[in-house]
Design a protein around this motif. Structure first.
Motif, PDB file in Angstrom:
ATOM      1  N   SER A 179     -10.571 -14.285 -13.784  1.00 20.40           N
ATOM      2  CA  SER A 179      -9.606 -13.740 -14.740  1.00 20.40           C
ATOM      3  C   SER A 179     -10.304 -12.893 -15.790  1.00 20.40           C
ATOM      4  O   SER A 179      -9.796 -11.849 -16.203  1.00 20.40           O
ATOM      5  CB  SER A 179      -8.829 -14.873 -15.414  1.00 20.40           C
ATOM      6  OG  SER A 179      -8.065 -15.563 -14.471  1.00 20.40           O
ATOM      7  N   SER A 180     -11.466 -13.321 -16.211  1.00 16.78           N
ATOM      8  CA  SER A 180     -12.244 -12.536 -17.167  1.00 16.78           C
ATOM      9  C   SER A 180     -12.688 -11.219 -16.551  1.00 16.78           C
ATOM     10  O   SER A 180     -12.735 -10.182 -17.222  1.00 16.78           O
ATOM     11  CB  SER A 180     -13.461 -13.332 -17.636  1.00 16.78           C
ATOM     12  OG  SER A 180     -13.041 -14.513 -18.286  1.00 16.78           O
ATOM     13  N   LEU A 181     -13.005 -11.249 -15.265  1.00 18.27           N
ATOM     14  CA  LEU A 181     -13.379 -10.030 -14.555  1.00 18.27           C
ATOM     15  C   LEU A 181     -12.227  -9.027 -14.565  1.00 18.27           C
ATOM     16  O   LEU A 181     -12.448  -7.822 -14.719  1.00 18.27           O
ATOM     17  CB  LEU A 181     -13.801 -10.357 -13.127  1.00 18.27           C
ATOM     18  CG  LEU A 181     -14.300  -9.212 -12.263  1.00 18.27           C
ATOM     19  CD1 LEU A 181     -15.525  -8.542 -12.894  1.00 18.27           C
ATOM     20  CD2 LEU A 181     -14.632  -9.712 -10.873  1.00 18.27           C
ATOM     21  N   LEU A 218      -0.283  -5.929 -19.173  1.00 16.06           N
ATOM     22  CA  LEU A 218       0.214  -7.100 -18.443  1.00 16.06           C
ATOM     23  C   LEU A 218      -0.929  -7.881 -17.809  1.00 16.06           C
ATOM     24  O   LEU A 218      -0.949  -9.121 -17.848  1.00 16.06           O
ATOM     25  CB  LEU A 218       1.230  -6.679 -17.376  1.00 16.06           C
ATOM     26  CG  LEU A 218       1.936  -7.804 -16.622  1.00 16.06           C
ATOM     27  CD1 LEU A 218       2.704  -8.709 -17.585  1.00 16.06           C
ATOM     28  CD2 LEU A 218       2.871  -7.218 -15.575  1.00 16.06           C
ATOM     29  N   THR A 219      -1.902  -7.188 -17.257  1.00 20.63           N
ATOM     30  CA  THR A 219      -3.058  -7.851 -16.648  1.00 20.63           C
ATOM     31  C   THR A 219      -3.855  -8.626 -17.689  1.00 20.63           C
ATOM     32  O   THR A 219      -4.259  -9.765 -17.451  1.00 20.63           O
ATOM     33  CB  THR A 219      -3.972  -6.824 -15.952  1.00 20.63           C
ATOM     34  OG1 THR A 219      -3.229  -6.181 -14.922  1.00 20.63           O
ATOM     35  CG2 THR A 219      -5.209  -7.478 -15.365  1.00 20.63           C
ATOM     36  N   ILE A 220      -4.052  -8.021 -18.842  1.00 22.61           N
ATOM     37  CA  ILE A 220      -4.818  -8.690 -19.896  1.00 22.61           C
ATOM     38  C   ILE A 220      -4.064  -9.919 -20.400  1.00 22.61           C
ATOM     39  O   ILE A 220      -4.644 -11.001 -20.533  1.00 22.61           O
ATOM     40  CB  ILE A 220      -5.145  -7.713 -21.038  1.00 22.61           C
ATOM     41  CG1 ILE A 220      -6.162  -6.680 -20.538  1.00 22.61           C
ATOM     42  CG2 ILE A 220      -5.690  -8.449 -22.260  1.00 22.61           C
ATOM     43  CD1 ILE A 220      -6.397  -5.520 -21.482  1.00 22.61           C
ATOM     44  N   SER A 275      -4.178 -12.604 -17.712  1.00 20.71           N
ATOM     45  CA  SER A 275      -5.513 -13.194 -17.628  1.00 20.71           C
ATOM     46  C   SER A 275      -5.778 -14.153 -18.778  1.00 20.71           C
ATOM     47  O   SER A 275      -6.417 -15.185 -18.595  1.00 20.71           O
ATOM     48  CB  SER A 275      -6.570 -12.093 -17.599  1.00 20.71           C
ATOM     49  OG  SER A 275      -6.428 -11.322 -16.426  1.00 20.71           O
ATOM     50  N   LEU A 276      -5.274 -13.820 -19.954  1.00 20.39           N
ATOM     51  CA  LEU A 276      -5.451 -14.717 -21.102  1.00 20.39           C
ATOM     52  C   LEU A 276      -4.698 -16.034 -20.893  1.00 20.39           C
ATOM     53  O   LEU A 276      -5.219 -17.100 -21.221  1.00 20.39           O
ATOM     54  CB  LEU A 276      -5.007 -14.028 -22.389  1.00 20.39           C
ATOM     55  CG  LEU A 276      -5.891 -12.862 -22.841  1.00 20.39           C
ATOM     56  CD1 LEU A 276      -5.282 -12.164 -24.053  1.00 20.39           C
ATOM     57  CD2 LEU A 276      -7.311 -13.318 -23.134  1.00 20.39           C
TER      58      LEU A 276
END
Length: 128
Positions: free
Chosen positions: A16-18, A105-107, A110-111
């Protein structure tokens, strides 16, 4: 099962950090290094789809294993919401909300996922 959960949580946090790093760094690289503009691995959609292939099964296994251990609906909900949002970001968000919306949305997704896996990990160690 707790060992699988711990490993799954760590892998899911890294994946997720990637996603977040990719979403932030790619536009900078494309501006700074025009020669990389055609490199396929930098393409948001392809990268997200490949990463989803790994994130979804690892995330589901780790989140559900954690839920069986700590019974926290909040952690389960956060993780599943993050996985759902990440799936939307990696599949249809670009067409619906454009590249910036897909990135946001991805960020956010992922958070949610990272938060859930960190909580899973903490709960596992707290219960010991």
């Amino acid at each position: 099962m707790p060992r699988i959960q711990a490993i799954g949580d760590k892998i899911a946090i890294a994946l997720s950090s990637l996603c977040v790093v990719h979403c932030i760094i790619t536009p900078i690289l494309l501006i700074a290094l025009p020669a990389l503009g055609g490199v396929a691995f930098l393409d948001h959609e392809v990268f997200h789809q490949i990463l989803l292939f790994f994130v979804l099964p690892v995330g589901v296994i780790a989140i559900t294993a954690g839920y069986r251990h700590h019974k926290s609906a909040a952690i389960l909900g956060s993780g599943l919401l993050g996985l759902l949002l990440l799936t939307l970001a990696g599949t249809i968000a670009h067409d619906l909300v454009g590249e910036i919306g897909e990135t946001v949305l991805t960020i956010v997704a992922s958070l949610f996922i990272v938060y859930a896996h960190i909580q899973n990990y903490r709960q596992r160690h707290h219960r010991r």
